[in-house]
Design a protein around this motif. Structure first.
Motif, PDB file in Angstrom:
ATOM      1  N   GLY A 115      27.662  16.056  24.502  1.00  0.00           N
ATOM      2  CA  GLY A 115      27.406  15.022  23.374  1.00  0.00           C
ATOM      3  C   GLY A 115      26.403  15.640  22.458  1.00  0.00           C
ATOM      4  O   GLY A 115      26.928  15.317  21.062  1.00  0.00           O
ATOM      5  N   ILE A 116      25.422  16.446  22.541  1.00  0.00           N
ATOM      6  CA  ILE A 116      24.526  16.998  21.385  1.00  0.00           C
ATOM      7  C   ILE A 116      25.545  18.029  20.589  1.00  0.00           C
ATOM      8  O   ILE A 116      25.445  18.224  19.695  1.00  0.00           O
ATOM      9  CB  ILE A 116      23.569  17.598  22.500  1.00  0.00           C
ATOM     10  N   ALA A 117      26.239  18.784  21.401  1.00  0.00           N
ATOM     11  CA  ALA A 117      26.970  19.818  20.710  1.00  0.00           C
ATOM     12  C   ALA A 117      28.140  19.196  19.694  1.00  0.00           C
ATOM     13  O   ALA A 117      28.470  19.571  18.737  1.00  0.00           O
ATOM     14  CB  ALA A 117      27.850  20.640  21.763  1.00  0.00           C
ATOM     15  N   MET A 118      28.658  18.112  20.129  1.00  0.00           N
ATOM     16  CA  MET A 118      29.418  17.273  19.268  1.00  0.00           C
ATOM     17  C   MET A 118      29.005  16.473  18.130  1.00  0.00           C
ATOM     18  O   MET A 118      29.390  16.746  16.995  1.00  0.00           O
ATOM     19  CB  MET A 118      30.462  16.246  20.061  1.00  0.00           C
ATOM     20  N   ALA A 119      27.815  16.244  18.192  1.00  0.00           N
ATOM     21  CA  ALA A 119      27.137  15.351  17.078  1.00  0.00           C
ATOM     22  C   ALA A 119      26.622  16.776  16.349  1.00  0.00           C
ATOM     23  O   ALA A 119      26.683  16.478  15.043  1.00  0.00           O
ATOM     24  CB  ALA A 119      25.569  15.015  18.019  1.00  0.00           C
ATOM     25  N   ILE A 120      25.939  17.832  16.628  1.00  0.00           N
ATOM     26  CA  ILE A 120      25.427  18.764  15.895  1.00  0.00           C
ATOM     27  C   ILE A 120      26.751  19.552  15.120  1.00  0.00           C
ATOM     28  O   ILE A 120      26.922  19.911  13.698  1.00  0.00           O
ATOM     29  CB  ILE A 120      24.758  20.150  16.771  1.00  0.00           C
ATOM     30  N   GLY A 121      27.810  19.553  15.809  1.00  0.00           N
ATOM     31  CA  GLY A 121      29.135  20.313  15.154  1.00  0.00           C
ATOM     32  C   GLY A 121      29.832  19.337  14.090  1.00  0.00           C
ATOM     33  O   GLY A 121      30.641  19.817  13.416  1.00  0.00           O
ATOM     34  N   THR A 122      29.423  18.218  14.294  1.00  0.00           N
ATOM     35  CA  THR A 122      30.161  17.277  13.159  1.00  0.00           C
ATOM     36  C   THR A 122      29.240  17.277  11.679  1.00  0.00           C
ATOM     37  O   THR A 122      29.771  16.848  10.796  1.00  0.00           O
ATOM     38  CB  THR A 122      30.138  15.888  13.717  1.00  0.00           C
ATOM     39  N   VAL A 123      27.939  17.572  11.898  1.00  0.00           N
ATOM     40  CA  VAL A 123      27.295  17.542  10.707  1.00  0.00           C
ATOM     41  C   VAL A 123      27.799  18.386   9.651  1.00  0.00           C
ATOM     42  O   VAL A 123      27.840  17.825   8.403  1.00  0.00           O
ATOM     43  CB  VAL A 123      25.808  18.024  11.158  1.00  0.00           C
ATOM     44  N   PRO A 124      27.944  19.647   9.685  1.00  0.00           N
ATOM     45  CA  PRO A 124      28.279  20.363   8.667  1.00  0.00           C
ATOM     46  C   PRO A 124      29.372  19.990   7.798  1.00  0.00           C
ATOM     47  O   PRO A 124      29.608  19.892   6.673  1.00  0.00           O
ATOM     48  CB  PRO A 124      28.940  21.826   9.395  1.00  0.00           C
ATOM     49  N   GLY A 160      24.184  23.416  22.428  1.00  0.00           N
ATOM     50  CA  GLY A 160      24.052  22.867  20.725  1.00  0.00           C
ATOM     51  C   GLY A 160      24.322  23.880  19.962  1.00  0.00           C
ATOM     52  O   GLY A 160      24.897  23.697  18.942  1.00  0.00           O
ATOM     53  N   ARG A 161      24.016  25.090  20.383  1.00  0.00           N
ATOM     54  CA  ARG A 161      24.365  26.311  19.481  1.00  0.00           C
ATOM     55  C   ARG A 161      25.801  26.493  19.372  1.00  0.00           C
ATOM     56  O   ARG A 161      26.471  26.834  18.142  1.00  0.00           O
ATOM     57  CB  ARG A 161      23.802  27.660  20.015  1.00  0.00           C
ATOM     58  N   ASP A 162      26.704  26.087  20.292  1.00  0.00           N
ATOM     59  CA  ASP A 162      28.010  26.242  20.111  1.00  0.00           C
ATOM     60  C   ASP A 162      28.908  25.165  19.382  1.00  0.00           C
ATOM     61  O   ASP A 162      29.522  25.536  18.454  1.00  0.00           O
ATOM     62  CB  ASP A 162      28.699  26.001  21.693  1.00  0.00           C
ATOM     63  N   GLY A 163      28.084  24.105  19.177  1.00  0.00           N
ATOM     64  CA  GLY A 163      28.457  22.928  18.489  1.00  0.00           C
ATOM     65  C   GLY A 163      28.458  23.397  17.075  1.00  0.00           C
ATOM     66  O   GLY A 163      29.024  23.217  16.067  1.00  0.00           O
ATOM     67  N   LEU A 164      26.999  24.078  16.744  1.00  0.00           N
ATOM     68  CA  LEU A 164      26.970  24.545  15.424  1.00  0.00           C
ATOM     69  C   LEU A 164      27.890  25.563  14.798  1.00  0.00           C
ATOM     70  O   LEU A 164      28.368  25.422  13.926  1.00  0.00           O
ATOM     71  CB  LEU A 164      25.658  25.036  15.099  1.00  0.00           C
ATOM     72  N   VAL A 165      28.112  26.521  15.781  1.00  0.00           N
ATOM     73  CA  VAL A 165      29.002  27.663  15.292  1.00  0.00           C
ATOM     74  C   VAL A 165      30.482  27.070  15.271  1.00  0.00           C
ATOM     75  O   VAL A 165      31.066  27.357  14.142  1.00  0.00           O
ATOM     76  CB  VAL A 165      29.103  28.653  16.454  1.00  0.00           C
ATOM     77  N   VAL A 166      30.998  26.154  16.145  1.00  0.00           N
ATOM     78  CA  VAL A 166      32.324  25.762  15.903  1.00  0.00           C
ATOM     79  C   VAL A 166      32.410  24.838  14.877  1.00  0.00           C
ATOM     80  O   VAL A 166      33.324  24.481  14.105  1.00  0.00           O
ATOM     81  CB  VAL A 166      32.831  25.012  17.448  1.00  0.00           C
ATOM     82  N   GLY A 167      31.295  24.067  14.559  1.00  0.00           N
ATOM     83  CA  GLY A 167      31.236  22.945  13.615  1.00  0.00           C
ATOM     84  C   GLY A 167      31.370  23.767  12.226  1.00  0.00           C
ATOM     85  O   GLY A 167      31.923  23.012  11.209  1.00  0.00           O
ATOM     86  N   LEU A 168      30.717  24.748  12.058  1.00  0.00           N
ATOM     87  CA  LEU A 168      30.662  25.451  10.819  1.00  0.00           C
ATOM     88  C   LEU A 168      31.925  25.956  10.400  1.00  0.00           C
ATOM     89  O   LEU A 168      32.552  26.073   9.368  1.00  0.00           O
ATOM     90  CB  LEU A 168      29.782  26.478  10.629  1.00  0.00           C
ATOM     91  N   ALA A 169      32.779  26.389  11.556  1.00  0.00           N
ATOM     92  CA  ALA A 169      34.064  26.838  11.337  1.00  0.00           C
ATOM     93  C   ALA A 169      34.943  25.602  10.984  1.00  0.00           C
ATOM     94  O   ALA A 169      36.083  25.826   9.907  1.00  0.00           O
ATOM     95  CB  ALA A 169      34.590  27.303  12.562  1.00  0.00           C
ATOM     96  N   GLN A 170      34.665  24.313  11.448  1.00  0.00           N
ATOM     97  CA  GLN A 170      35.500  23.303  11.319  1.00  0.00           C
ATOM     98  C   GLN A 170      35.606  22.787   9.797  1.00  0.00           C
ATOM     99  O   GLN A 170      36.377  22.228   9.337  1.00  0.00           O
ATOM    100  CB  GLN A 170      35.068  21.994  12.148  1.00  0.00           C
ATOM    101  N   VAL A 171      34.169  23.246   9.065  1.00  0.00           N
ATOM    102  CA  VAL A 171      34.309  23.093   7.418  1.00  0.00           C
ATOM    103  C   VAL A 171      35.450  23.580   6.744  1.00  0.00           C
ATOM    104  O   VAL A 171      35.664  22.920   5.733  1.00  0.00           O
ATOM    105  CB  VAL A 171      32.857  23.523   7.096  1.00  0.00           C
ATOM    106  N   LEU A 172      35.723  24.931   7.466  1.00  0.00           N
ATOM    107  CA  LEU A 172      36.904  25.418   6.475  1.00  0.00           C
ATOM    108  C   LEU A 172      38.232  24.716   6.425  1.00  0.00           C
ATOM    109  O   LEU A 172      38.843  24.817   5.757  1.00  0.00           O
ATOM    110  CB  LEU A 172      37.133  26.805   7.396  1.00  0.00           C
ATOM    111  N   PHE A 232      36.441  33.815  19.381  1.00  0.00           N
ATOM    112  CA  PHE A 232      35.622  34.980  18.877  1.00  0.00           C
ATOM    113  C   PHE A 232      34.153  34.772  19.693  1.00  0.00           C
ATOM    114  O   PHE A 232      33.412  35.684  19.926  1.00  0.00           O
ATOM    115  CB  PHE A 232      35.105  34.889  17.500  1.00  0.00           C
ATOM    116  N   ASP A 233      33.832  33.695  20.072  1.00  0.00           N
ATOM    117  CA  ASP A 233      32.438  33.222  20.778  1.00  0.00           C
ATOM    118  C   ASP A 233      32.518  32.973  22.290  1.00  0.00           C
ATOM    119  O   ASP A 233      31.710  32.707  22.696  1.00  0.00           O
ATOM    120  CB  ASP A 233      31.959  31.873  20.117  1.00  0.00           C
ATOM    121  N   SER A 234      33.586  33.885  22.822  1.00  0.00           N
ATOM    122  CA  SER A 234      33.679  34.170  24.251  1.00  0.00           C
ATOM    123  C   SER A 234      34.403  33.060  25.022  1.00  0.00           C
ATOM    124  O   SER A 234      34.203  32.828  26.114  1.00  0.00           O
ATOM    125  CB  SER A 234      32.327  34.535  24.662  1.00  0.00           C
ATOM    126  N   TRP A 235      34.674  31.871  24.399  1.00  0.00           N
ATOM    127  CA  TRP A 235      35.456  30.603  25.265  1.00  0.00           C
ATOM    128  C   TRP A 235      36.593  31.280  26.101  1.00  0.00           C
ATOM    129  O   TRP A 235      37.520  31.890  25.523  1.00  0.00           O
ATOM    130  CB  TRP A 235      35.552  29.449  24.295  1.00  0.00           C
TER     131      TRP A 235
END
Length: 302
Positions: free
Chosen positions: A114-123, A178-190, A208-211
């Motif tokens: 849930g935290i990762a989803m929230a962080i990843g949505t912000v960007p 949470g870090r994963d959410g930020l990385v993938v969230g930044l990619a989502q901006v594209l 790229f991030d080993s998933w």
């Protein structure tokens, strides 16, 4: 374009017809929205860019560009599908966050998701809001043109190929931070650039991030729920207030068709990635981009 028209140009003109600017009748409007719903459902969750296909398919059919508002609302069908498909995951996230708030259990997998989803949505919310407020001509900007879509599709295909070759397959969804959410969230901006593909950019970043592939796709789908929902709701009023044949009925039918096809696409992709790589999408995106550039160079510029 030159006045000397060859056989190839004639074929291109037949395939990519001049957009029909006349108002379609009710049945035609329903048919168009069914097609757009199917295209949306197939391309929203496959890493091939729904925005690009919703821009190109009407051009192929000789229809007017449906515009950002209509396509964003049709995306609501995809949201209904992804919420329904992942309802158990979402209930688990809700319970995990609730338990964490009551007892401080923030290390549990559901709470971390849930935290990762929230962080990843912000960007994407921040950048999307900036575009909405300060770029009023975004819908008709060169960024949404066919050559840009073609080039972006090719570039993203190459990046996905690189991620497929270099990314180790180690990380599972229950290990998300949470870090994963930020990385993938930044990619989502594209994905705000037509041709990038929200699922394509997030899947590429995750690889790229080993998933592991299925876990990367699952997280991509879950992360997209807030962003796509908000995008659809923001455009909802404008889309339904625009005059169109048949009123809101064709658009509602488009939403339903998008929901049905999206469910099938999600289910297929998750099962496909259990045993296969993403190379089929790399090849498709390369062909899509190259063919679109060929068409544009031969028949597009005016």
């Amino acid at each position: 374009m030159s006045s000397d028209v060859g056989p190839g140009d004639s074929v291109l003109k037949l395939v990519f017809r001049t957009p029909d600017v006349s108002e379609p009748g009710l049945l035609e409007a329903i048919w168009r929205n069914i097609v757009l719903g199917v295209v949306q459902g197939l391309t929203e969750f496959l890493p091939i860019s729904s925005t690009a296909h919703l821009k190109v398919v009407p051009a192929l059919a000789g229809w007017q560009d449906p515009g950002v508002s209509a396509t964003a609302v049709i995306q609501l069908g995809s949201i209904v599908a992804v919420i329904g498909y992942f309802r158990d995951d979402l209930v688990g996230v809700w319970k995990g966050i609730s338990a964490a708030l009551r007892r401080g259990q923030w290390r549990e997998p559901e709470a971390r998701l849930g935290i990762a989803m929230a962080i990843g949505t912000v960007p994407i919310l921040v950048v999307g809001l900036v575009i909405k407020l300060f770029w009023p001509g975004y819908e008709t900007s060169p960024l949404r043109s066919e050559p840009v879509i073609a080039v972006v599709s090719i570039v993203m295909a190459l990046l996905l190929a690189l991620a497929e070759k270099l990314g180790p397959r180690l990380k599972r969804l229950d290990q998300v931070q949470g870090r994963d959410g930020l990385v993938v969230g930044l990619a989502q901006v594209l994905a705000l650039i037509p041709g990038v593909s929200r699922s394509g950019s997030t899947l590429t970043a995750s690889l790229f991030d080993s998933w592991k592939r299925p876990d990367a796709a699952r997280f991509s789908f879950l992360l997209g729920i807030p962003a796509i929902t908000l995008a659809g709701l923001v455009q909802l009023k404008d889309a339904f207030s625009e005059p169109s044949a048949g009123g809101p009925l064709p658009l509602l039918i488009g939403i339903v068709s998008a929901a049905v096809v999206s469910w099938l696409a999600i289910d297929w992709l998750l099962k496909y990635l259990q045993r296969h790589s993403t190379w089929i999408f790399v090849i498709y995106r390369l062909l899509f981009g190259v063919l679109l550039l060929v068409w544009w160079s031969a028949a597009g510029p005016n």
